[in-house]
Design a protein around this motif. Structure first.
Motif, PDB file in Angstrom:
ATOM      1  N   HIS A 200       1.413  -6.797  -1.427  1.00 24.52           N
ATOM      2  CA  HIS A 200       1.057  -6.947  -0.004  1.00 24.52           C
ATOM      3  C   HIS A 200       2.180  -7.624   0.796  1.00 24.52           C
ATOM      4  O   HIS A 200       1.907  -8.576   1.534  1.00 24.52           O
ATOM      5  CB  HIS A 200      -0.251  -7.749   0.170  1.00 24.52           C
ATOM      6  N   ASP A 225       2.254  -2.109  -2.202  1.00 29.15           N
ATOM      7  CA  ASP A 225       1.306  -2.350  -1.102  1.00 29.15           C
ATOM      8  C   ASP A 225      -0.115  -2.471  -1.615  1.00 29.15           C
ATOM      9  O   ASP A 225      -1.023  -2.829  -0.871  1.00 29.15           O
ATOM     10  CB  ASP A 225       1.411  -1.257  -0.038  1.00 29.15           C
ATOM     11  N   SER A 226      -0.325  -2.169  -2.918  1.00 33.27           N
ATOM     12  CA  SER A 226      -1.670  -2.289  -3.462  1.00 33.27           C
ATOM     13  C   SER A 226      -1.620  -2.787  -4.901  1.00 33.27           C
ATOM     14  O   SER A 226      -0.731  -2.410  -5.660  1.00 33.27           O
ATOM     15  CB  SER A 226      -2.374  -0.937  -3.408  1.00 33.27           C
ATOM     16  N   THR A 228      -3.543  -1.940  -7.197  1.00 33.68           N
ATOM     17  CA  THR A 228      -3.852  -0.870  -8.147  1.00 33.68           C
ATOM     18  C   THR A 228      -2.579  -0.202  -8.666  1.00 33.68           C
ATOM     19  O   THR A 228      -2.565   0.370  -9.749  1.00 33.68           O
ATOM     20  CB  THR A 228      -4.738   0.193  -7.484  1.00 33.68           C
ATOM     21  N   TRP A 247      -8.476  -8.782  -3.712  1.00 34.47           N
ATOM     22  CA  TRP A 247      -9.255  -7.544  -3.656  1.00 34.47           C
ATOM     23  C   TRP A 247      -9.923  -7.401  -2.285  1.00 34.47           C
ATOM     24  O   TRP A 247     -10.030  -6.302  -1.739  1.00 34.47           O
ATOM     25  CB  TRP A 247     -10.324  -7.540  -4.751  1.00 34.47           C
ATOM     26  N   GLU A 250      -7.563  -5.964   0.037  1.00 30.83           N
ATOM     27  CA  GLU A 250      -7.406  -4.518  -0.170  1.00 30.83           C
ATOM     28  C   GLU A 250      -8.556  -3.761   0.488  1.00 30.83           C
ATOM     29  O   GLU A 250      -8.346  -2.712   1.098  1.00 30.83           O
ATOM     30  CB  GLU A 250      -7.384  -4.195  -1.666  1.00 30.83           C
ATOM     31  N   PHE A 254      -7.809  -0.880   3.040  1.00 37.49           N
ATOM     32  CA  PHE A 254      -8.014   0.531   2.702  1.00 37.49           C
ATOM     33  C   PHE A 254      -9.458   0.983   2.886  1.00 37.49           C
ATOM     34  O   PHE A 254      -9.738   2.175   2.831  1.00 37.49           O
ATOM     35  CB  PHE A 254      -7.603   0.790   1.240  1.00 37.49           C
ATOM     36  N   LEU A 259     -10.543   2.457  -1.643  1.00 37.36           N
ATOM     37  CA  LEU A 259     -10.275   1.589  -2.789  1.00 37.36           C
ATOM     38  C   LEU A 259     -10.877   2.217  -4.055  1.00 37.36           C
ATOM     39  O   LEU A 259     -10.244   2.223  -5.104  1.00 37.36           O
ATOM     40  CB  LEU A 259     -10.858   0.193  -2.561  1.00 37.36           C
ATOM     41  N   LYS A 262      -8.614   4.874  -5.199  1.00 43.34           N
ATOM     42  CA  LYS A 262      -7.422   4.281  -5.806  1.00 43.34           C
ATOM     43  C   LYS A 262      -7.736   3.771  -7.200  1.00 43.34           C
ATOM     44  O   LYS A 262      -6.904   3.823  -8.096  1.00 43.34           O
ATOM     45  CB  LYS A 262      -6.922   3.101  -4.958  1.00 43.34           C
TER      46      LYS A 262
END
Length: 278
Positions: A200, A225-226, A228, A247, A250, A254, A259, A262
Motif C-alpha cells: 500500500h 498495492d495489495s 494478496t 485487510w 483493502e 477494492f 477482494l 483477488k
C-alpha cells in the motif's frame, strides 16, 4: 741471590697474579653484560623486536600518525565507521534499558516464514508510536527497539514486510532521522535482507525511497498495492500474521467483491478470515 725456595715462591706468586689478571680480563666484558637482557624486547642480537619497534615508532607522534591514516580514508569510510560504532553502542544499550512502552505498540514483530523458511519481519506503519515518542523526546528508543528485535534475525536470510496503510504522514518522524536510522543499521541488516516489500505505498513514499536508497537496497524493494499479491512472491498468506487493519484497508480500496476475487488464489478459510474484521 735468591734462594731456590724463595725463587720458587716468587714464581708461584707471579703465576698466581698473572692467572688472576688473565681471569679478570676474560671476565671483564661479562661484568659489563651482566645486565639482565629483556628478551621480550630484544632478540639475541640485541636488536629491538619488530612489535616493539612498531610501538616505539608509534609513541613518537600518535596524533600525526592517526591524522595521516585518517586522511587516506574516503569520507564515506569515515561515515561508515562512525555508523558502525553507533550501532555497537546502541546494541549494548538496548539490552540494558526498559523498552516496554515501545514494545506495547507492536509495530514490529516476527510474522512467520515464507515457503523457503526465511523469517518475515512485519513493520506496521500505522502502529509506529512516533507522536508519543517525539513528545517525550524519545525517538531514539524506537530505533533501540528495532535493533533489539532484529539483531539476531538478520544473521540469516530474512524478509521485511512494510505496511503503509493508514499511516498519518503528518506525524511521522523527520525524514532525515529515518534516513540516519537506515544508515546506522545498514551494515548489519543489509547483507541477508532478501527483499523489502512495501505494501500500500503512495507516491510520496516511493519518491522518498527513490531519493534516499542506495542502489543495492533499491533493488530489493518490491512495491505491492495489495497484500494478496504476496502469493506470487513465495509467501503463503495463511502462514503469516497480518493485522486486520490492513485487510480493512483493502476492503475500503477494492470493495468486498473485488477482494473475494483477488483472494480466490488463496485458500477458502483464509478468505473467511479476511472478510469480517474481528
Amino acid at each position: 741471590l735468591l734462594t731456590q725456595q724463595e725463587n720458587h715462591h716468587h714464581h708461584h706468586h707471579a703465576m698466581e697474579a698473572a692467572a688472576h689478571q688473565s681471569v679478570q680480563v676474560i671476565h671483564r666484558p661479562r661484568a659489563h653484560g651482566r645486565v639482565n637482557v629483556d628478551y621480550d624486547t630484544y632478540d639475541i642480537y640485541g636488536n629491538l623486536r619488530p612489535a616493539i619497534r612498531q610501538m616505539v615508532q608509534y609513541t613518537a607522534e600518535p596524533e600525526v600518525l592517526w591524522t595521516q591514516q585518517e586522511s587516506k580514508k574516503w569520507s564515506w569510510q569515515k561515515m561508515e565507521e562512525s555508523f558502525n560504532l553507533k550501532y555497537k553502542r546502541y546494541w549494548n544499550r538496548c539490552r540494558k534499558i526498559n523498552l516496554r512502552h515501545v514494545e506495547l505498540s507492536q509495530f514490529l514483530y516476527r510474522g512467520g516464514q515464507d515457503r523457503d523458511g526465511r523469517d518475515i519481519l512485519i513493520f506496521v506503519g500505522n502502529r509506529f508510536p512516533s507522536k508519543q515518542l517525539m513528545q517525550h523526546k524519545q525517538l531514539k528508543q524506537s530505533l533501540l527497539y528495532v535493533i533489539r528485535e532484529m539483531h539476531h534475525c538478520v544473521d540469516r536470510d530474512y524478509i521485511i514486510l512494510y505496511l503503509h496503510s493508514y499511516v498519518d504522514e503528518e506525524s511521522l518522524p523527520p525524514i532525515a532521522w529515518i534516513n540516519q536510522c537506515f544508515q546506522i543499521c545498514a551494515n548489519r541488516f543489509h547483507k541477508n535482507l532478501h527483499s523489502f516489500f512495501v505494501i500500500h505505498p503512495n507516491f510520496r513514499l516511493k519518491s522518498w525511497f527513490y531519493v534516499l536508497s542506495t542502489k543495492t537496497f533499491y533493488r530489493k524493494i518490491v512495491y505491492l498495492d495489495s497484500i494478496t499479491k504476496l502469493e506470487h512472491y513465495n509467501i503463503d498468506l495463511e502462514h503469516i500474521a497480518i493485522p486486520g487493519k490492513a485487510w480493512e484497508y483493502e476492503r475500503e480500496m477494492f470493495g468486498e467483491k473485488k477482494l473475494v476475487d483477488k483472494m480466490a488464489i488463496a485458500s477458502d478459510d483464509l478468505v473467511l478470515d479476511a472478510l469480517p474484521y474481528r
